[in-house]
Design an enzyme around this catalytic site. Sequence first.
Site, PDB file in Angstrom:
ATOM      1  N   HIS A 184      30.868  17.639 -21.781  1.00  0.00           N
ATOM      2  CA  HIS A 184      29.705  17.580 -22.675  1.00  0.00           C
ATOM      3  C   HIS A 184      29.692  18.890 -23.468  1.00  0.00           C
ATOM      4  O   HIS A 184      30.112  19.932 -22.941  1.00  0.00           O
ATOM      5  CB  HIS A 184      28.456  17.474 -21.784  1.00  0.00           C
ATOM      6  N   ASP A 217      29.535  21.351 -13.518  1.00  0.00           N
ATOM      7  CA  ASP A 217      28.439  20.768 -14.289  1.00  0.00           C
ATOM      8  C   ASP A 217      28.077  19.464 -13.570  1.00  0.00           C
ATOM      9  O   ASP A 217      28.784  18.461 -13.685  1.00  0.00           O
ATOM     10  CB  ASP A 217      28.873  20.500 -15.728  1.00  0.00           C
ATOM     11  N   GLN A 277      25.209  14.980 -14.209  1.00  0.00           N
ATOM     12  CA  GLN A 277      25.252  13.522 -14.040  1.00  0.00           C
ATOM     13  C   GLN A 277      25.561  13.111 -12.603  1.00  0.00           C
ATOM     14  O   GLN A 277      25.745  11.930 -12.340  1.00  0.00           O
ATOM     15  CB  GLN A 277      26.321  12.915 -14.967  1.00  0.00           C
ATOM     16  N   LYS A 289      17.450  14.692 -16.287  1.00  0.00           N
ATOM     17  CA  LYS A 289      18.281  13.583 -15.807  1.00  0.00           C
ATOM     18  C   LYS A 289      17.853  13.150 -14.416  1.00  0.00           C
ATOM     19  O   LYS A 289      18.463  12.277 -13.819  1.00  0.00           O
ATOM     20  CB  LYS A 289      19.739  14.016 -15.723  1.00  0.00           C
ATOM     21  N   CYS A 346      27.618  13.496 -27.268  1.00  0.00           N
ATOM     22  CA  CYS A 346      27.818  14.960 -27.131  1.00  0.00           C
ATOM     23  C   CYS A 346      29.166  15.309 -26.497  1.00  0.00           C
ATOM     24  O   CYS A 346      29.313  16.392 -25.908  1.00  0.00           O
ATOM     25  CB  CYS A 346      26.698  15.628 -26.342  1.00  0.00           C
TER      26      CYS A 346
HETATM   27  C1  LIG Z   1      27.385  16.041 -18.081  1.00  0.00           C
HETATM   28  C2  LIG Z   1      26.279  16.711 -18.853  1.00  0.00           C
HETATM   29  N1  LIG Z   1      26.247  18.036 -18.924  1.00  0.00           N
HETATM   30  C3  LIG Z   1      25.273  18.681 -19.592  1.00  0.00           C
HETATM   31  C4  LIG Z   1      24.276  17.986 -20.222  1.00  0.00           C
HETATM   32  C5  LIG Z   1      23.244  18.742 -20.999  1.00  0.00           C
HETATM   33  O1  LIG Z   1      22.200  19.172 -20.256  1.00  0.00           O
HETATM   34  P1  LIG Z   1      21.039  20.015 -20.954  1.00  0.00           P
HETATM   35  O2  LIG Z   1      20.483  19.179 -22.033  1.00  0.00           O
HETATM   36  O3  LIG Z   1      20.095  20.284 -19.843  1.00  0.00           O
HETATM   37  O4  LIG Z   1      21.701  21.242 -21.484  1.00  0.00           O
HETATM   38  C6  LIG Z   1      24.263  16.600 -20.184  1.00  0.00           C
HETATM   39  C7  LIG Z   1      23.247  15.777 -20.859  1.00  0.00           C
HETATM   40  O5  LIG Z   1      22.267  16.135 -21.408  1.00  0.00           O
HETATM   41  C8  LIG Z   1      25.288  15.946 -19.468  1.00  0.00           C
HETATM   42  O6  LIG Z   1      25.320  14.616 -19.404  1.00  0.00           O
END
Ligand SMILES: Cc1ncc(COP(=O)(O)O)c(C=O)c1O
Length: 302
Positions: free
Chosen positions: A23, A94, A97, A120, A260
């Site tokens: 992402h 990360d 998800q 999430k 994204c």
């Molecule tokens: C795998 C993953 N990482 C990071 C994010 C971003 O998180 P944040 O919006 O809290 O920065 C998302 C979705 O928003 C995601 O699906």
Amino acid sequence: VNLLASSFDWKSGDEVLVSEKEHNSNLLPWQALARHGVSVKPVAFGDPDALAKAISGRTRLVAMVQTSNLDGSSQDVRALAKVAHERDVPFLVDAAQSVPHQEIDVRRIDADFLVCSGHKMLGPSGTGLLYGKSHWLARLTPGYVGGGTVKDASYDGAVFEDAPQKFEAGLQNYAGIHGLRAAMEYLLKVGRSKIHDHEVALNGQLSEGLASVEGLTILGPHWKERCGITSFSIAGMDPHQVSLLLDQSAGIATRSGVHCVHAYCNARKIMGTTRASLYLYNTASEVSYFLDALTKVVGLAR
Ligand SMILES: Cc1ncc(COP(=O)(O)O)c(C=O)c1O
């Protein structure tokens, strides 16, 4: 991720390794370090051997997603962390998800850092969590500083608090943090293994149902290897058009586009998908409703 990226003492020539399916949130903060001479290298998703080959004497950090928000596939972050540690490189997960959908044990993964997002996991937007091993957090110099981060300060410098206070500059988002705590307590009460089983069952129903929709291709592995995310494209239809029609004809919210994950999609010329995501509040009858609505949408467009 930005907080961490701003807190390492980077040197020109340092490298950060990421998976190819990150992402933007776990790609752009590392790319922004180009101003310190740091470069970012993508590594094949879910491939510990590729990671072992990619790590060099310049690698300062491996930062990888556990479950992809693009196609719901997961990688074995425990195996990847082991490879990084064999070369004395810290490993960040990360888990945006994965934490909301399954039991995660940071000690078992042996993650040095793990991040996830409140929105999430039924929590308020703009909240999130950063876990770090205490010896790593102690070594880092906070990149965002201000009120609440110091024991003392003078015109010449400051004595920082210990972690986590030294990273929490300024008045915090207390309302959001309390909301996140309530969400986490709720998820713990329901039980994430129960949530996981529920999602697997619904995802099976959804994916098998999608197999009979004309011209439809699912991105990513078989549903048994996916979390509750199903990304698909339909021959001859724009993913945004599919999402719009589902919304307008049946009140169903899906997401369309590259989610994204631009770098991966651009490299593979994936123009976008429609993504249906399932969670604990979805039901089998909603999946049937979705399949009927999609079949009608595709029928109308033909
Ligand atoms: C795998 C993953 N990482 C990071 C994010 C971003 O998180 P944040 O919006 O809290 O920065 C998302 C979705 O928003 C995601 O699906």
